[in-house]
Scaffold this active site. Structure first.
Site, PDB file in Angstrom:
ATOM      1  N   CYS A   1      18.030  41.152  36.881  1.00  0.00           N
ATOM      2  CA  CYS A   1      19.302  41.851  36.877  1.00  0.00           C
ATOM      3  C   CYS A   1      19.603  42.208  38.309  1.00  0.00           C
ATOM      4  O   CYS A   1      18.694  42.305  39.124  1.00  0.00           O
ATOM      5  CB  CYS A   1      19.219  43.123  36.049  1.00  0.00           C
ATOM      6  SG  CYS A   1      19.107  42.767  34.298  1.00  0.00           S
TER       7      CYS A   1
ATOM      8  N   LYS B   1      20.976  45.453  13.379  1.00  0.00           N
ATOM      9  CA  LYS B   1      22.030  46.422  13.695  1.00  0.00           C
ATOM     10  C   LYS B   1      22.606  47.026  12.414  1.00  0.00           C
ATOM     11  O   LYS B   1      22.868  46.309  11.464  1.00  0.00           O
ATOM     12  CB  LYS B   1      23.168  45.706  14.409  1.00  0.00           C
ATOM     13  CG  LYS B   1      22.905  45.409  15.858  1.00  0.00           C
ATOM     14  CD  LYS B   1      24.205  44.986  16.530  1.00  0.00           C
ATOM     15  CE  LYS B   1      23.951  44.487  17.934  1.00  0.00           C
ATOM     16  NZ  LYS B   1      23.192  43.222  17.936  1.00  0.00           N
TER      17      LYS B   1
ATOM     18  N   ARG C   1      15.348  46.389  27.158  1.00  0.00           N
ATOM     19  CA  ARG C   1      14.609  45.136  27.191  1.00  0.00           C
ATOM     20  C   ARG C   1      13.548  45.173  28.282  1.00  0.00           C
ATOM     21  O   ARG C   1      13.386  44.243  29.047  1.00  0.00           O
ATOM     22  CB  ARG C   1      15.586  43.974  27.386  1.00  0.00           C
ATOM     23  CG  ARG C   1      15.467  43.077  26.234  1.00  0.00           C
ATOM     24  CD  ARG C   1      16.208  41.815  26.183  1.00  0.00           C
ATOM     25  NE  ARG C   1      16.698  41.717  24.836  1.00  0.00           N
ATOM     26  CZ  ARG C   1      17.964  41.640  24.506  1.00  0.00           C
ATOM     27  NH1 ARG C   1      18.882  41.609  25.421  1.00  0.00           N
ATOM     28  NH2 ARG C   1      18.311  41.583  23.252  1.00  0.00           N
TER      29      ARG C   1
ATOM     30  N   ARG D   1      24.143  33.502  14.423  1.00  0.00           N
ATOM     31  CA  ARG D   1      24.215  33.706  15.873  1.00  0.00           C
ATOM     32  C   ARG D   1      22.836  33.970  16.452  1.00  0.00           C
ATOM     33  O   ARG D   1      21.967  34.504  15.778  1.00  0.00           O
ATOM     34  CB  ARG D   1      25.169  34.846  16.223  1.00  0.00           C
ATOM     35  CG  ARG D   1      24.878  36.146  15.493  1.00  0.00           C
ATOM     36  CD  ARG D   1      26.205  36.878  15.264  1.00  0.00           C
ATOM     37  NE  ARG D   1      26.059  38.253  14.819  1.00  0.00           N
ATOM     38  CZ  ARG D   1      25.925  38.591  13.535  1.00  0.00           C
ATOM     39  NH1 ARG D   1      25.867  37.685  12.611  1.00  0.00           N
ATOM     40  NH2 ARG D   1      25.829  39.869  13.206  1.00  0.00           N
TER      41      ARG D   1
ATOM     42  N   ARG E   1      17.981  36.385  15.080  1.00  0.00           N
ATOM     43  CA  ARG E   1      17.808  37.493  14.143  1.00  0.00           C
ATOM     44  C   ARG E   1      18.801  37.395  12.984  1.00  0.00           C
ATOM     45  O   ARG E   1      18.522  37.784  11.891  1.00  0.00           O
ATOM     46  CB  ARG E   1      17.994  38.807  14.908  1.00  0.00           C
ATOM     47  CG  ARG E   1      18.026  40.066  14.053  1.00  0.00           C
ATOM     48  CD  ARG E   1      16.673  40.302  13.426  1.00  0.00           C
ATOM     49  NE  ARG E   1      16.635  41.463  12.549  1.00  0.00           N
ATOM     50  CZ  ARG E   1      17.094  41.509  11.308  1.00  0.00           C
ATOM     51  NH1 ARG E   1      17.705  40.460  10.791  1.00  0.00           N
ATOM     52  NH2 ARG E   1      16.979  42.604  10.574  1.00  0.00           N
ATOM     53  N   TYR E   2      20.000  36.909  13.293  1.00  0.00           N
ATOM     54  CA  TYR E   2      21.057  36.797  12.283  1.00  0.00           C
ATOM     55  C   TYR E   2      21.361  35.324  12.090  1.00  0.00           C
ATOM     56  O   TYR E   2      21.309  34.543  13.032  1.00  0.00           O
ATOM     57  CB  TYR E   2      22.308  37.555  12.747  1.00  0.00           C
ATOM     58  CG  TYR E   2      22.008  38.983  13.138  1.00  0.00           C
ATOM     59  CD1 TYR E   2      21.790  39.944  12.163  1.00  0.00           C
ATOM     60  CD2 TYR E   2      21.877  39.349  14.478  1.00  0.00           C
ATOM     61  CE1 TYR E   2      21.471  41.252  12.512  1.00  0.00           C
ATOM     62  CE2 TYR E   2      21.562  40.643  14.834  1.00  0.00           C
ATOM     63  CZ  TYR E   2      21.358  41.595  13.850  1.00  0.00           C
ATOM     64  OH  TYR E   2      21.031  42.878  14.204  1.00  0.00           O
TER      65      TYR E   2
ATOM     66  N   ASP F   1      20.430  49.745  16.550  1.00  0.00           N
ATOM     67  CA  ASP F   1      19.505  48.669  16.222  1.00  0.00           C
ATOM     68  C   ASP F   1      18.287  49.318  15.603  1.00  0.00           C
ATOM     69  O   ASP F   1      17.590  50.079  16.276  1.00  0.00           O
ATOM     70  CB  ASP F   1      19.110  47.912  17.503  1.00  0.00           C
ATOM     71  CG  ASP F   1      19.577  46.482  17.462  1.00  0.00           C
ATOM     72  OD1 ASP F   1      19.156  45.766  16.531  1.00  0.00           O
ATOM     73  OD2 ASP F   1      20.355  46.082  18.346  1.00  0.00           O
TER      74      ASP F   1
ATOM     75  N   ASP G   1      18.189  52.827  22.068  1.00  0.00           N
ATOM     76  CA  ASP G   1      17.012  52.330  21.368  1.00  0.00           C
ATOM     77  C   ASP G   1      15.769  53.105  21.788  1.00  0.00           C
ATOM     78  O   ASP G   1      15.779  53.810  22.794  1.00  0.00           O
ATOM     79  CB  ASP G   1      16.835  50.841  21.664  1.00  0.00           C
ATOM     80  CG  ASP G   1      17.994  50.045  21.125  1.00  0.00           C
ATOM     81  OD1 ASP G   1      18.284  50.193  19.930  1.00  0.00           O
ATOM     82  OD2 ASP G   1      18.623  49.296  21.895  1.00  0.00           O
TER      83      ASP G   1
ATOM     84  N   CYS H   1      18.865  49.038  35.171  1.00  0.00           N
ATOM     85  CA  CYS H   1      19.299  50.292  34.564  1.00  0.00           C
ATOM     86  C   CYS H   1      18.075  51.034  34.064  1.00  0.00           C
ATOM     87  O   CYS H   1      17.201  50.444  33.439  1.00  0.00           O
ATOM     88  CB  CYS H   1      20.243  50.022  33.404  1.00  0.00           C
ATOM     89  SG  CYS H   1      21.577  48.906  33.841  1.00  0.00           S
TER      90      CYS H   1
ATOM     91  N   CYS I   1      17.140  50.803  30.306  1.00  0.00           N
ATOM     92  CA  CYS I   1      17.127  49.456  29.726  1.00  0.00           C
ATOM     93  C   CYS I   1      16.129  49.343  28.571  1.00  0.00           C
ATOM     94  O   CYS I   1      14.989  49.773  28.680  1.00  0.00           O
ATOM     95  CB  CYS I   1      16.771  48.437  30.790  1.00  0.00           C
ATOM     96  SG  CYS I   1      16.761  46.765  30.119  1.00  0.00           S
TER      97      CYS I   1
HETATM   98  C1  LIG Z   1      23.471  42.191  18.663  1.00  0.00           C
HETATM   99  C2  LIG Z   1      22.847  40.916  18.461  1.00  0.00           C
HETATM  100  C3  LIG Z   1      23.602  39.782  18.125  1.00  0.00           C
HETATM  101  C4  LIG Z   1      25.111  39.818  18.018  1.00  0.00           C
HETATM  102  O1  LIG Z   1      25.555  40.618  16.991  1.00  0.00           O
HETATM  103  P1  LIG Z   1      27.118  40.901  16.831  1.00  0.00           P
HETATM  104  O2  LIG Z   1      27.158  42.037  15.875  1.00  0.00           O
HETATM  105  O3  LIG Z   1      27.721  39.654  16.300  1.00  0.00           O
HETATM  106  O4  LIG Z   1      27.681  41.234  18.147  1.00  0.00           O
HETATM  107  C5  LIG Z   1      22.926  38.610  17.918  1.00  0.00           C
HETATM  108  N1  LIG Z   1      21.579  38.518  18.017  1.00  0.00           N
HETATM  109  C6  LIG Z   1      20.827  39.597  18.317  1.00  0.00           C
HETATM  110  C7  LIG Z   1      19.348  39.450  18.393  1.00  0.00           C
HETATM  111  C8  LIG Z   1      21.430  40.834  18.569  1.00  0.00           C
HETATM  112  O5  LIG Z   1      20.672  41.876  18.885  1.00  0.00           O
HETATM  113  S1  SF4 Z   2      20.606  47.252  30.604  1.00  0.00           S
HETATM  114 FE1  SF4 Z   2      18.755  46.087  31.185  1.00  0.00          FE
HETATM  115  S2  SF4 Z   2      19.313  43.945  30.894  1.00  0.00           S
HETATM  116 FE2  SF4 Z   2      21.219  45.117  30.947  1.00  0.00          FE
HETATM  117  S3  SF4 Z   2      21.900  45.051  33.085  1.00  0.00           S
HETATM  118 FE3  SF4 Z   2      20.717  46.917  32.819  1.00  0.00          FE
HETATM  119  S4  SF4 Z   2      18.642  46.372  33.400  1.00  0.00           S
HETATM  120 FE4  SF4 Z   2      19.726  44.476  33.037  1.00  0.00          FE
END
Ligand SMILES: *Cc1c(COP(=O)(O)O)cnc(C)c1O
Ligand code: SF4
Length: 385
Positions: free
Chosen positions: A142, A354, A151, A133, A129-130, A347, A310, A146, A149
């Site tokens: 997991c 972010k 995701r 990184r 995304r960035y 996000d 989110d 949670c 969550c």
């Molecule tokens: C949060 C995130 C990162 C890391 O972002 P930082 O601000 O450097 O911690 C990298 N990729 C994705 C897709 C993210 O959601």
């Molecule tokens: S927030 Fe989602 S990905 Fe993170 S530890 Fe909990 S269940 Fe796993």
């Protein structure tokens, strides 16, 4: 090349705990007595599973459904974490791991992929995304699922651990994208893999991209502290630069066992950061957050991010209004040092990325929504309530 997918040879202590974690209603009811809202969740789940089974039989197709409807993540709680719960159904630790009926309600704008991970995935498992990184979804497993969550389109589903062929594609991508300087190992929880598997993946990545800065995000020091063995800590140290990012949401999660896990990592020389999700009824007051961030600082963990929740489907009961979150953080700012104060970030839904809420608050409100300007200059919306 290092082979991944090496079978677990020896059962270690954490591994037994991992296998014995609570995954069914029956097992859970043997350990705690469920509240009406919790019972209602399971009743609805069972009804929908029966329906799915009937439909499946009618179609006579073997599509291999898990019986868990999309958007609902399965129950999974280690016995260790259960031992930390209070008996009150509104206990902040209990809210995080025991599902309630509200999970069946999808609020407006909620989706299964609120961050648009899929939009920014050039190859399977990688989210880029960035520019500098990227995020690698090492496993969908997991140890504890949670309930908030975000995701949920990925966690606890059927993709499992990254396959060799997927890792090969990720490596090809990283080799042709030298602008990626940092790689975040995430999931799922990467520490749900054995040391052998996890470090085989790490070593393969490092072999092809020497010098890449690694991070691993994990909740295990607080949900299954026995996972952090001395051997694990030294293996991480020997692969520096390798940052550990702890996901922790409440000061009571920093129990003595968790302290020991964090001490092991810090003593081995592993740099530690934390991330916290702001959750209604769990940590949405200044005292709780202050105590959490002070406790982390005292344990040599730098509070890194406080995330506004989110728009994941079925999590509206956890969401704190944005205005209230900003008030809380202003309160924290007047009490905590810069060392102890994390950045407060959101996000932007639908892949906006972010934003730092204190540095770039929403521009204006419109029909019950906040309007944000992304760093790329596009407008994004987030509900007011
Ligand atoms: C949060 C995130 C990162 C890391 O972002 P930082 O601000 O450097 O911690 C990298 N990729 C994705 C897709 C993210 O959601
Ligand atoms: S927030 Fe989602 S990905 Fe993170 S530890 Fe909990 S269940 Fe796993």
């Amino acid at each position: 090349m290092v082979r991944i997918g090496v079978p677990i040879r020896k059962l270690t202590h954490w591994n037994i705990e991992f296998r014995r974690r609570v995954r069914t209603r029956k097992d859970l009811e043997r350990k705690i007595s469920l509240s009406p809202a919790e019972i209602e969740f399971f009743d609805r789940l069972e009804a929908s599973q029966n329906k799915a089974v009937q439909e499946q039989a009618a179609r006579e197709s073997g599509s291999g459904t898990t019986g868990v409807p999309g958007g609902i993540i399965p129950l999974a709680v280690p016995n260790y974490y259960l031992s930390l719960l209070g008996s009150d159904p509104a206990d902040p630790l209990r809210l995080q791991c025991i599902p309630r009926v509200e999970e069946w309600e999808a609020g407006p704008l909620e989706t299964e992929d609120p961050l648009g991970d899929r939009m920014y995935s050039p190859v399977s498992r990688l989210v880029h995304r960035y520019r500098d990184r990227a995020l690698l979804l090492v496993t969908d497993q997991c140890v504890m699922n949670c309930r908030f969550c975000f995701r949920r389109h990925f966690v606890g589903k059927t993709q499992g651990t990254i396959r060799q062929s997927e890792l090969d594609h990720v490596i090809d991508y990283l080799k042709t994208h030298p602008e990626v300087k940092e790689l975040i190992l995430s999931g799922g929880d990467p520490l749900s893999l054995s040391d052998e598997r996890l470090f085989a993946i790490v070593d393969t990545l490092r072999f092809h991209r020497p010098g890449i800065v690694l991070r691993v995000s994990s909740r295990l020091p607080v949900v299954l502290p026995s996972r952090i063995t001395r051997r694990f800590a030294y293996q991480m140290r020997s692969r520096q630069p390798f940052w550990f990012v702890l996901h922790v949401n409440h000061p009571r999660e920093l129990a003595p066992e968790a302290d020991l896990a964090l001490k092991r990592l810090a003593d081995a020389g592993v740099p530690l950061l934390s991330q916290t999700v702001l959750l209604r009824g769990v940590n949405d007051d200044v005292q709780t957050l202050e105590e959490l961030f002070r406790s982390l600082t005292a344990r040599r963990v730098k509070p890194y991010y406080l995330f506004h929740a989110d728009l994941a489907r079925g999590t509206s009961h956890f969401r704190v209004p944005l205005e209230r979150g900003m008030d809380l953080v202003r309160g924290l700012k007047s009490r905590l040092s810069s060392l102890a104060l994390p950045g407060y970030a959101l996000d932007l839904p639908g892949g906006g990325g972010k934003v730092s809420l204190m540095d770039s608050p929403p521009m204006r409100e419109e029909e019950g929504e906040w309007i944000f300007l992304s760093p790329e200059g596009q407008e994004y919306r987030y509900p007011k309530e």
